[in-house]
Write a protein that holds these residues in place. Structure first.
Motif, mmCIF file in Angstrom:
data_model
loop_
_atom_site.group_PDB
_atom_site.id
_atom_site.type_symbol
_atom_site.label_atom_id
_atom_site.label_comp_id
_atom_site.label_asym_id
_atom_site.label_seq_id
_atom_site.Cartn_x
_atom_site.Cartn_y
_atom_site.Cartn_z
ATOM 1 N N ALA A 99 0.821 -0.668 -0.106
ATOM 2 C CA ALA A 99 -0.308 -0.254 -0.323
ATOM 3 C C ALA A 99 0.858 1.431 -0.267
ATOM 4 C CB ALA A 99 -0.903 -0.293 1.105
ATOM 5 N N VAL A 100 1.496 1.607 1.083
ATOM 6 C CA VAL A 100 2.441 2.101 0.756
ATOM 7 C C VAL A 100 3.269 2.295 -0.246
ATOM 8 C CG1 VAL A 100 5.049 3.013 1.719
ATOM 9 C CG2 VAL A 100 3.047 2.158 3.215
ATOM 10 N N TYR A 101 3.826 1.660 -0.967
ATOM 11 C CA TYR A 101 4.905 1.426 -2.699
ATOM 12 C C TYR A 101 4.158 1.977 -3.473
ATOM 13 C CZ TYR A 101 8.497 -1.839 -1.508
ATOM 14 O OH TYR A 101 9.589 -2.948 -1.617
ATOM 15 N N LYS A 102 2.825 1.694 -3.443
ATOM 16 C CA LYS A 102 1.357 2.397 -3.855
ATOM 17 C C LYS A 102 1.487 3.941 -4.581
ATOM 18 C CE LYS A 102 -3.348 1.182 -6.037
ATOM 19 N NZ LYS A 102 -4.565 0.540 -5.269
ATOM 20 N N GLN A 103 1.463 3.681 -2.740
ATOM 21 C CA GLN A 103 0.870 6.248 -2.523
ATOM 22 C C GLN A 103 2.159 6.843 -3.180
ATOM 23 O OE1 GLN A 103 0.831 6.444 1.621
ATOM 24 N NE2 GLN A 103 1.377 8.766 1.523
ATOM 25 N N TYR A 104 3.945 5.762 -3.777
ATOM 26 C CA TYR A 104 4.383 6.903 -3.797
ATOM 27 C C TYR A 104 4.961 6.121 -5.507
ATOM 28 C CZ TYR A 104 6.055 8.532 0.633
ATOM 29 O OH TYR A 104 6.050 8.926 1.616
ATOM 30 N N GLY A 105 3.686 5.714 -6.071
ATOM 31 C CA GLY A 105 3.367 5.090 -7.426
ATOM 32 C C GLY A 105 5.428 4.594 -7.756
ATOM 33 N N ASN B 202 12.047 10.159 11.696
ATOM 34 C CA ASN B 202 12.220 8.995 11.552
ATOM 35 C C ASN B 202 10.304 8.701 11.605
ATOM 36 O OD1 ASN B 202 13.773 8.664 13.454
ATOM 37 N ND2 ASN B 202 12.769 8.666 15.449
ATOM 38 N N THR B 203 10.155 9.087 10.113
ATOM 39 C CA THR B 203 9.292 9.052 8.602
ATOM 40 C C THR B 203 10.120 8.155 7.184
ATOM 41 O OG1 THR B 203 9.062 10.838 7.946
ATOM 42 C CG2 THR B 203 7.193 10.072 9.818
ATOM 43 N N MET B 204 9.830 6.829 6.640
ATOM 44 C CA MET B 204 10.098 6.797 6.043
ATOM 45 C C MET B 204 9.154 6.645 4.292
ATOM 46 S SD MET B 204 11.277 2.817 7.938
ATOM 47 C CE MET B 204 9.749 2.176 7.464
ATOM 48 N N GLU B 205 10.251 6.557 4.086
ATOM 49 C CA GLU B 205 9.840 7.040 1.839
ATOM 50 C C GLU B 205 10.494 5.616 1.175
ATOM 51 O OE1 GLU B 205 10.292 10.374 -1.268
ATOM 52 O OE2 GLU B 205 10.432 10.692 0.311
ATOM 53 N N PRO B 206 9.798 4.751 0.720
ATOM 54 C CA PRO B 206 10.410 4.079 -0.039
ATOM 55 C C PRO B 206 10.925 4.769 -1.803
ATOM 56 C CG PRO B 206 8.070 4.258 -0.822
ATOM 57 C CD PRO B 206 8.240 5.217 0.335
ATOM 58 N N VAL B 207 12.309 4.413 -2.162
ATOM 59 C CA VAL B 207 12.701 4.942 -3.113
ATOM 60 C C VAL B 207 13.133 3.795 -3.768
ATOM 61 C CG1 VAL B 207 14.491 6.019 -3.608
ATOM 62 C CG2 VAL B 207 13.506 7.041 -1.972
ATOM 63 N N LYS B 208 12.955 3.770 -5.112
ATOM 64 C CA LYS B 208 13.018 2.896 -6.638
ATOM 65 C C LYS B 208 13.961 3.098 -6.697
ATOM 66 C CE LYS B 208 11.190 -0.092 -9.813
ATOM 67 N NZ LYS B 208 9.576 -0.455 -10.397
ATOM 68 N N ILE B 209 15.730 1.859 -6.679
ATOM 69 C CA ILE B 209 16.615 2.022 -7.464
ATOM 70 C C ILE B 209 17.293 0.848 -8.353
ATOM 71 C CG2 ILE B 209 17.277 3.614 -5.764
ATOM 72 C CD1 ILE B 209 19.174 0.989 -4.498
ATOM 73 N N SER B 210 17.761 1.446 -9.088
ATOM 74 C CA SER B 210 18.707 0.713 -9.667
ATOM 75 C C SER B 210 20.236 0.178 -9.303
ATOM 76 C CB SER B 210 18.938 1.139 -11.200
ATOM 77 O OG SER B 210 19.640 -0.204 -11.784
#
Length: 111
Positions: free
Chosen positions: A8-14, A61-69
């Protein structure tokens, strides 16, 4: 977080849920098609593209997902080849995985 919460968090951040690309799924990769095994041994291997999600830790202390190569690695340090979705800058605090004791199952409370 439960897997459903993470998705759900992934989806929130696209960010989509399938973060690892499998070279075996690529029909253009060596080993697919009408090649013989001798041809496979001499054929150059295409580099395997791997993506991952890291979590950028904010000051509150909040986290944000970041997609990387991912780039090259020596299994202690890994190069971030590019940022696919999100923002990173040098010096950001990152969470790359969680480690739990083997005696504690995920989702259980420690007593």
């Amino acid at each position: 977080m439960a897997p459903e919460e993470i998705l759900a968090v992934y989806k929130q951040y696209g960010i989509d849920g399938n973060e690892k690309l499998q070279a075996a799924d690529d029909p253009a990769a060596p080993g697919h098609g009408p090649q013989t095994s001798a041809e496979n041994q001499n054929a150059p291997r295409a580099p395997r593209a791997e993506n991952a999600v890291v979590w950028r830790l904010h000051g509150d202390n909040t986290m944000e997902p970041v997609k990387i190569s991912l780039g090259i690695t020596d299994h202690a340090y890994t190069q971030v080849a590019s940022v696919i979705k999100g923002e990173l800058k040098e010096g950001d605090a990152l969470i790359i995985r969680s480690v739990m004791p083997k005696s504690q199952a995920p989702g259980t409370l420690r007593r």
